[in-house]
Design an enzyme around this catalytic site. Structure first.
Site, PDB file in Angstrom:
ATOM      1  N   HIS A 460       1.927  -0.742   1.699  1.00  0.00           N
ATOM      2  CA  HIS A 460       0.949  -0.135   0.791  1.00  0.00           C
ATOM      3  C   HIS A 460      -0.476  -0.324   1.323  1.00  0.00           C
ATOM      4  O   HIS A 460      -1.231   0.640   1.486  1.00  0.00           O
ATOM      5  CB  HIS A 460       1.095  -0.760  -0.601  1.00  0.00           C
ATOM      6  N   GLU A 461      -0.822  -1.571   1.622  1.00  0.00           N
ATOM      7  CA  GLU A 461      -2.190  -1.858   2.081  1.00  0.00           C
ATOM      8  C   GLU A 461      -2.467  -1.188   3.431  1.00  0.00           C
ATOM      9  O   GLU A 461      -3.589  -0.741   3.693  1.00  0.00           O
ATOM     10  CB  GLU A 461      -2.431  -3.366   2.167  1.00  0.00           C
ATOM     11  N   HIS A 464      -3.739   2.269   2.958  1.00  0.00           N
ATOM     12  CA  HIS A 464      -5.194   2.338   2.749  1.00  0.00           C
ATOM     13  C   HIS A 464      -5.922   2.186   4.090  1.00  0.00           C
ATOM     14  O   HIS A 464      -6.872   2.915   4.389  1.00  0.00           O
ATOM     15  CB  HIS A 464      -5.658   1.215   1.810  1.00  0.00           C
ATOM     16  N   HIS A 467      -5.866   5.256   6.174  1.00  0.00           N
ATOM     17  CA  HIS A 467      -6.772   6.258   5.616  1.00  0.00           C
ATOM     18  C   HIS A 467      -8.185   6.029   6.185  1.00  0.00           C
ATOM     19  O   HIS A 467      -8.852   6.956   6.626  1.00  0.00           O
ATOM     20  CB  HIS A 467      -6.770   6.131   4.090  1.00  0.00           C
TER      21      HIS A 467
HETATM   22 ZN   LIG Z   1      -3.639   0.418  -3.483  1.00  0.00          ZN
END
Ligand SMILES: [Zn+2]
Length: 675
Positions: A460-461, A464, A467
């Site tokens: 998940h991290e 980010h 991105h």
């Molecule tokens: Zn998040």
């Protein structure tokens, strides 16, 4: 004049690079002196930013530029977007209002800050307790080591915010005891309720001052969803579709309860029965959590994973290798461990990864601070998070200001890059981000091992982080994750799909001692176990998202507004457990303050992430992944906040007819659930 936007963006870059670094350091530095200094710097910078946001001349210059078509007609899409965002930032502080209105506006904003702070302080784990008479009799079912704590007492005094309380809720055979504990954990005093209602009322007033019907209407203007109507129709269609699944789970609990209770006693399942009866369905997967404390973004880890034999296959090293392999096939980038110079990092645990593109070379750097601190060190941020330190932005097209320019920009050697795009040579500053988690430390005889929940968190991290790495924008104000709040979780939730795929995990997971691959059956059964009580959680989060909309609707301004009654109503409409009179757990729902009408963002983002996964990746081969990855990079991740997310999602072919106009027909897919 034409350079106003560029200059303001540059100013914002300088300020952010200081304030963002201070934010990082005050959360992670092991030395209290640094933490204190970072707090001071953060406070000083915040006050400077406040002054700039209310600076009339700055605002007037920008306003003139953005209203001069001879100038804006020459702007790129990105420059126009940044200009409008900056203007909105100024106007958020009320700078455009007549003096009398502005005073009222500032008052209301200050009041909202105070009330929010009070709400959070009130909700913090406190000293409240619940008393259980005759523990030997009434705590039957509770683990003996806990019961023995009260062996010599007539009354067991249990702090409501403790793990003890959740254990009793989960294991006490006596329903009255469970009810008592549950009510104590989910109650709020009149004072606490007043604070919540004052907060909601003040927000409504603020919205009225700006000519809006409600705070939700005001705060959704710059989000993807656009209006409260769109959000509510989206959430209600999901809730209608999903509720039968939660009812199936409830029926299972009901038939279990029928075998437990005496003849003639009620078999209806109440909220306090949930964890107790769930344990008989899936003993290993049950997590007792007080109702509202679950953060949908980074929910508490299922405790049953802690001693999971599966962890042996997921060392931190193997997991990062898996991620690097995945990013190579998706985006043509790899994660390369790099050495750190003396003084470059704040703790010896911190590892540096340079992100290398197969053609472009280095595109940015991720620092990883993954483990809990040792005893004696300053406490670190305990959740998983992605901190931005430096944003990507274009720097060759700006005027040079001599030494002041170099001082202000805080150039870092090795963090600028020349690229040729469409025949034009451009120079960019490269992004730096920090990934923080609180995983268990490695020991002398064992590497750091992750459970499945932690693997998912890391994926998940890293979503980010990617991105931030892949977005190449000309302006820092729209760099990487600086996108609308209801879009920001799309890249990260998208990555969770890979972490939930047994096939993907088995491609890299290796036993840290034997080097064996992980048995697929083991992965599949662990997945299935963790999904058992998901239906209740999902329904509960849908209810909270809708409650957030109800609370921030015009309702909050009506005379006699009763937040406890509205809570019960949301429970009746959107949950399967019967409403409980006078349960006032809204006082613990602190996300009401931090999200303010955007708590739905998680579901909104999940829909797009699931659709991208299904359309381009699920069950497809590596060539297809490359194709999907390329599209994702060019149309979505690479644009940062420089483009309307709707446009990127349309290019990826995942928006259905009418959805952009607010017409939704929800599917279970949108919740990441297969039919
Ligand atoms: Zn998040």
């Amino acid at each position: 004049m034409a350079k106003t936007v560029k200059r303001l963006d540059r100013l914002s870059d300088i300020l952010c690079s200081v304030v963002d670094s201070a934010e990082l350091i005050r959360n992670v530095h092991p030395d209290k002196k640094f933490v204190d200094a970072a707090n001071d710097a953060h406070m000083a910078l915040s006050s400077i930013i406040n002054q700039l946001n209310t600076h009339q001349e700055l605002y007037q210059s920008l306003h003139r530029v953005m209203n001069d078509a001879t100038i804006t007609s020459k702007f790129s899409e990105q420059e126009l977007r940044v200009g409008n965002l900056l203007l909105a930032d100024f106007e958020r502080a009320g700078i455009h209002m007549p003096a009398a209105t502005r005073d009222r506006f500032v008052d209301l904003q200050n009041r909202i800050g105070e009330l929010g702070h009070m709400m959070i302080t009130n909700a913090a784990p406190g000293t409240a307790t619940v008393e259980i008479e005759d523990p030997a009799q009434n705590l039957i079912g509770v683990p003996p080591n806990i019961v023995s704590m009260f062996a010599r007492s007539k009354t067991a005094v249990i702090p409501t915010s403790s793990a003890l309380a959740t254990t009793v809720l989960k294991s006490a055979r006596n329903e009255d005891v469970r009810r008592k504990v549950y009510m104590a954990m989910n109650s709020g005093s009149r004072e606490q309720v007043d604070v919540v209602e004052a907060l909601l009322w003040t927000r409504g007033e603020l919205a009225r001052l700006l000519g809006k019907e409600s705070y939700a209407e005001m705060s959704l203007v710059d989000k993807m969803a656009g209006t409260p109507e769109n959000v509510i129709s989206f959430l209600e269609s999901l809730s209608d579709l999903h509720k039968p699944r939660a009812e199936v789970e409830l029926d299972r609990l009901r038939s279990l309860k029928a075998t437990h209770v005496a003849k003639g006693a009620s078999r209806d399942i109440q909220a306090w029965d949930r964890f107790y009866y769930s344990q008989f369905i899936a003993p290993s997967a049950v997590i007792a959590r007080p109702d509202v404390l679950a953060d949908p973004f980074h929910a508490a880890p299922p405790t049953s994973y802690k001693s999971d034999p599966i962890s042996a296959y997921f060392s931190v090293g193997a997991t990062f290798q898996g991620l690097s392999q995945l990013f190579k096939s998706l985006y043509g980038v790899t994660l390369e461990p790099a050495t750190v110079a003396p003084g470059e990092v704040w703790h010896s645990d911190v590892r540096r990864l340079d992100v290398m593109h197969e053609k472009d070379g280095k595109i940015g750097t991720i620092y990883c601070d993954l483990f809990s601190r040792e005893a004696g060190e300053s406490r670190k941020y305990e959740n998983a998070a992605h901190f931005t330190v430096r944003c990507s932005r274009r720097i060759d097209d700006e005027e040079r200001f001599g030494s002041a320019y170099h001082a202000g920009s805080m150039k870092i050697p090795g963090f600028e890059k020349d690229v040729v795009e469409n025949g034009t040579k451009k120079r960019y500053q490269l992004p730096i981000v920090v990934l923080v988690t609180a995983f268990r430390r490695p020991s002398d005889h064992m590497p750091a091992l992750l459970n499945l929940w932690e693997v998912e968190t890391l994926f998940h991290e890293m979503g980010h982080a990617m991105h931030s790495m892949l977005a190449r924008t000309d302006y820092q104000h729209i760099a990487g994750t600086r996108v609308p709040m209801d879009f920001v979780e799309v890249p990260s939730i998208f990555m969770e799909n890979f972490a939930k795929s047994p096939e993907m995990l088995s491609s890299f997971a290796r036993h840290y001692q034997t080097g064996d691959t992980v048995p697929l059956d083991l992965l599949r059964s662990a997945r299935a176990a963790s999904a058992t009580t998901d239906a209740f959680d999902t329904q509960h989060q849908l209810q909270l998202s809708l409650l957030d909309q109800m609370y921030h609707s015009p309702l909050a301004l009506q005379p006699g507004f009763n937040s406890t009654a509205v809570l019960a109503e949301s429970q009746r409409l959107y949950n399967v457990f019967p409403p409980i009179k006078d349960a006032a757990w809204q006082v613990q729902f602190t996300h009401l303050f931090s999200y303010g009408a955007t708590y739905y963002s998680y579901f909104w983002s999940r829909r797009w992430a699931s659709r991208i996964w299904r359309k381009w990746f699920r069950g497809r081969d590596e060539q297809a992944w490359k194709e999907g990855g390329e599209l994702l990079r060019t149309e979505l991740l690479g644009c940062g906040g420089g483009r309307d997310p709707w446009t990127g999602l349309e290019k990826l072919g995942v928006v259905k007819d009418g959805e952009r106009q607010g017409v939704f027909r929800a599917r279970l897919d949108d919740l990441g659930i297969s039919d």
